[in-house]
Design an enzyme around this catalytic site. Structure first.
Site, short mmCIF file in Angstrom:
data_model
loop_
_atom_site.label_atom_id
_atom_site.label_comp_id
_atom_site.label_asym_id
_atom_site.label_seq_id
_atom_site.Cartn_x
_atom_site.Cartn_y
_atom_site.Cartn_z
N LYS A 181 0.86 -1.18 0.00
CA LYS A 181 0.00 0.00 0.00
C LYS A 181 0.90 1.23 0.00
O LYS A 181 1.35 1.69 1.06
CB LYS A 181 -0.94 0.05 1.21
CG LYS A 181 -2.00 1.15 1.04
CD LYS A 181 -2.58 1.63 2.35
CE LYS A 181 -1.72 2.67 3.00
NZ LYS A 181 -1.65 3.95 2.23
N GLY A 233 5.95 4.75 9.31
CA GLY A 233 5.04 5.86 9.52
C GLY A 233 5.15 6.38 10.94
O GLY A 233 6.23 6.39 11.52
N VAL A 237 -0.58 5.62 14.03
CA VAL A 237 -1.05 4.56 13.14
C VAL A 237 -0.48 3.21 13.57
O VAL A 237 -1.16 2.18 13.52
CB VAL A 237 -0.68 4.87 11.68
CG1 VAL A 237 -1.07 3.71 10.76
CG2 VAL A 237 -1.37 6.15 11.22
N GLU A 255 8.93 0.94 11.63
CA GLU A 255 9.91 2.04 11.63
C GLU A 255 9.11 3.32 11.78
O GLU A 255 8.38 3.72 10.88
CB GLU A 255 10.73 2.01 10.33
CG GLU A 255 11.98 2.85 10.41
CD GLU A 255 11.74 4.27 9.95
OE1 GLU A 255 11.48 5.14 10.83
OE2 GLU A 255 11.82 4.53 8.74
N CYS A 290 12.65 10.65 8.70
CA CYS A 290 12.52 10.05 10.02
C CYS A 290 13.80 10.14 10.84
O CYS A 290 13.75 10.33 12.05
CB CYS A 290 12.09 8.59 9.89
SG CYS A 290 13.16 7.61 8.81
N GLU A 391 8.47 14.97 17.15
CA GLU A 391 8.88 14.95 15.74
C GLU A 391 8.05 15.97 14.96
O GLU A 391 6.82 15.92 14.98
CB GLU A 391 8.70 13.56 15.15
CG GLU A 391 9.23 13.44 13.74
CD GLU A 391 9.13 12.03 13.19
OE1 GLU A 391 10.08 11.59 12.52
OE2 GLU A 391 8.09 11.38 13.43
#
Length: 489
Positions: A181, A233, A237, A255, A290, A391
């Site tokens: 996806k 992500g 989530v 991750e 990230c 973040e």
């Protein structure tokens, strides 16, 4: 701005050898981040397409897992060649996907190729071990490493082609099939990637690509034919994914981003470190990475000098049309990102979390319709503030002073994240000493290249668990079976 007549691929949902122009997830009007204008309408997969793809992938697995490993090597190396042959187009489509400057986007193929080639080389080297022998133990036993079956891959949007290399390559090299996806934000480059998979000779159903929103991702995670999930992500989530995985006792590799510290000691080469730190924290991907070193911890002896240099370097970054060769920094990904980042900046100003030295605003003029935010630098940032703890995923750099090695380590370890850390020092013994004390999955010092295919990458704490890269990244997609033979016969 990009030529509006630039052709874009007609994005389709790929299930086996079928290409669907409609999906039960509806459609997504894709907006060019550089212009703020809709440039395509994308079909979205939903529950129906995910279930169909899972069945196709399971059927394909029965064949793909029995391919000779050398044959899997061959088609994967062919895919690597195709990634190189289509380098410009992959870069162009990535720029249209998320607004990455072509100076960066055009290099994405090389990382994807490197990861794909690395795991192509592993495909015929997956082995087990003999654990018992008749003469020594009275029975013979050995282990065999087997693929899981169908793997669900939920890819991130900020490096779509690289993400395919990091996730898809090891999974299929090990003999799995995948449901991918990609984000609805990155349909164009992943469409081309899917076409190249087919051209390489990888059988239909091995790689199924289902552009979609969270609905499609949830359907993948909950599908019982999907035996493992790989997700990149955010923690919010990830928690939902883990809740679904827990019900099915399904493993996952996660991750989840970070708040990486870049520790600059007084003996660092500031002529190199300062421009590098700015480029890698807020210039690269407009800060949307990230593991980027978005917290800069600077020793008090060089603090004032570093702050001055960093502000000067930030003001040199060139923003604008991603297709302009002189541009080094593109827009952020969408309006929601603009609103979120500017909100964080405004909150930091009101709370006095640090001194805003440059940036902090949206670009105006000819770029007012695009999603551009000025390179932003805060100094004297409170390590306990949200500016230092959360973040941001945007072009915002937070600089904090430290006076000792112990204090630097304490500040670096003060967040819940633990993806990466960076060290700048001429003292090699300090690198090893400090690296051992940092709560991070990776520590890179003095310009060492991050996130390479032959080295494990992944975090601790809020940054997730599991590894991508190296043998550890391959091991995520195989499981050991013990086979033993006794003496009854």
């Amino acid at each position: 701005m990009p030529d509006p007549n630039d052709t874009l691929p007609n994005v389709k949902i790929r299930i086996g050898d079928r290409l669907l122009t409609k999906g039960s997830g509806g459609v997504y009007n894709h907006v060019n981040p550089a212009t703020g204008k809709v440039q395509a309408t994308i079909p979205l997969a939903g529950q129906k397409e995910v279930d169909e793809a899972a069945t196709v992938a399971q059927e394909a697995f029965e064949e793909w897992s029995r391919w000779k490993p050398a044959d899997r090597c061959e088609v994967l190396f062919k895919l690597s060649s195709l990634l190189e042959e289509n380098a410009y187009e992959l870069g162009r489509l990535t720029a249209r996907d998320v607004g990455s400057a072509m100076s960066l986007a055009s290099r994405g193929w090389s990382q994807a190729k490197a990861w794909n080639s690395y795991y192509a080389g592993w495909a015929d080297k997956i082995d087990g071990q003999v654990t018992k022998s008749f003469n020594r133990d009275g029975e013979f036993s050995y282990t065999q490493l087997e693929p899981y079956g169908v793997v669900g891959i939920i890819n991130t949007w900020n490096g779509p082609v690289i993400g395919m290399g990091m996730k898809v390559s090891p999974a299929i090299a090990a003999g799995n099939t995948v449901l991918v996806k990609p984000s609805e934000l990155t349909p164009f480059s992943t469409q081309l990637y899917g076409d190249l998979v087919v051209e390489a000779g990888i059988p239909p159903g091995v790689v199924n690509i289902l552009p979609g929103t969270g609905e499609a991702g949830e359907a993948i995670v909950k599908n019982r034919l999907v035996k493992k999930v790989s997700f990149t992500g955010g923690p919010t989530v990830a928690r939902k994914i883990l809740e679904s995985c827990a019900r099915l006792i399904k493993p996952a590799v996660l991750e989840l981003g970070g708040k990486s510290a870049n520790i600059v000691f007084a003996d660092a080469n500031l002529d190199v470190v300062c421009p590098w730190s700015v480029q890698f924290s807020i210039g690269l991907l407009s800060g949307q990475g990230c593991s980027l070193p978005t917290r800069m911890l600077v020793h008090e002896k060089v603090y004032d000098e570093v702050v001055e240099r960093v502000v000067n370097e930030a003001q040199k970054l060139v923003q604008g049309d991603p297709f302009d060769p002189a541009v080094t920094m593109g827009p952020v990904v969408n309006q929601a990102a603009v609103d979120r980042i500017l909100g964080i900046i405004e909150t930091a100003r009101k709370e006095g979390s640090g001194r805003l030295l440059t940036g902090g605003k949206r670009l105006g003029g000819e770029f007012a319709d695009g999603y551009y935010i000025e390179p932003t630098v805060f100094a004297d940032v409170d390590p306990a503030s949200s500016l230092a703890q959360e973040e941001i995923f945007g072009p915002v750099l937070a600089i904090t002073k430290f006076s000792s090695e112990d204090e630097a380590v304490s500040i670096a370890n003060s967040t819940e994240y633990g993806l990466a850390a960076w060290l700048q020092t001429a003292d090699a013994s300090r690198v090893h000493r400090v690296a051992e004390r940092l709560h991070a999955g990776s520590v890179w010092a003095n310009g060492a290249a991050p996130i390479q295919p032959n080295t494990p990458f992944g975090g601790v704490g809020l940054s997730g668990y599991g590894k991508e890269g190296g043998r550890a990244g391959l091991d995520e997609f195989v499981r050991a079976k013990t086979i033993a033979l006794g003496t009854f016969a």
